[in-house]
Design a protein around this motif. Structure first.
Motif: not given
Length: 275
Positions: A213-229
């Motif tokens: 998604x975007x946080x203000x002017x910055x693109x934000x990406x979180x990779x998540x995990x390989x424990x659950x998701x």
């Protein structure tokens, strides 16, 4: 989409595998790596769980297979960059070193195909608990292990009645007020750091909450995990980012169990509203 066909990306970002912990879903990651190719692979921290390995040794063959699969990709020409997190912080003592073709970096700046600069870092540097209260962080880590164990038993019951897998911890993150506030503050801090370093976006991990998604002017990406998701971020040839939800693609009803693929939902970009 054929979930058994090989997909090719310009770049893959993976984090929070936690090899060395019983909760790591190494079998699914092996499948993912087998069916996904990329010119560059960023390992965005907590790939190996040194905290848990210090408490008790757990390293089954599947965990070794993940390491071997990554090293094989490096031998075949893929660039692999390892940005350590708090659980594998021992690697932060080796910036710039190469191990079997894997490059260790404290952080990295990735340039996308369309010229955007993305700051790549695990993110624990902006977790006040990890930085300033290590004992609380260890206790929180133990509590997370307990939640995963309870979740496993709960989902065995659900599966017996024909219900799909359901993650209590993921649900709690979105429902508990303090957790939502923490996620929002974490995302804002990472976005601010990316902007401070002159980057257009940030790719991180740490909080096990996959999102683009975007946080203000910055693109934000979180990779998540390989424990659950079981999620990752992929950069397509045009520079756009895709959130890959592998557990959903291969229709996994519960940890450690896999049923045959019937339908594969489209892997669309996620652009969720900021917390």
């Amino acid at each position: 989409m054929d979930a058994t066909a090989t997909r090719r990306f310009r770049t893959l970002f993976i984090s929070d595998v936690h090899l060395g912990s019983k909760a790591a879903r190494a079998d699914l990651l092996i499948d993912f790596l087998r069916l996904h190719e990329a010119e560059t692979i960023y390992l965005v921290g907590d790939i190996v769980d040194g905290w848990r390995l210090k408490r008790s040794w757990h390293w089954p063959q599947s965990h070794n297979d993940v390491v071997q699969k990554l090293l094989r990709k490096a031998r075949k020409g893929a660039r692999i960059v390892y940005v350590p997190g708090n659980h594998d912080e021992f690697l932060r003592d080796f910036p710039g070193e190469h191990f079997g073709g894997v490059e260790v970096r404290q952080s990295a700046v990735h340039t996308t195909a369309d010229g955007r600069r993305l700051l790549v870092m695990h993110g624990d540097e902006f977790d006040v608990v990890v930085r300033n209260a290590r004992l609380i962080a260890y206790l929180g880590d133990w509590a997370y292990d307990a939640a995963i164990a309870v979740n496993l038993v709960f989902n065995r019951v659900r599966r017996a009645f024909g219900f799909p897998y359901w993650s209590f911890s993921s649900w709690a993150k979105l429902k508990v007020k303090n957790a939502v506030a923490f996620i929002g503050a974490f995302e804002a801090a990472l976005a601010a750091e990316a902007k401070r370093q002159g980057c257009d976006g940030v790719v991180c991990g740490h909080i096990h909450h996959a999102e683009i998604g975007r946080r203000g002017e910055v693109e934000y990406a979180n990779t998540g995990d390989w424990v659950e998701s079981c999620t990752a971020i992929g950069e397509r040839d045009d520079g756009s980012l895709e959130l890959i939800r592998w557990a959903e693609t291969v229709a996994v009803p519960a940890i450690g169990r896999r049923r045959p693929v019937t339908t594969a939902p489209s892997l669309a970009d996620a652009d969720l509203e900021a917390a």
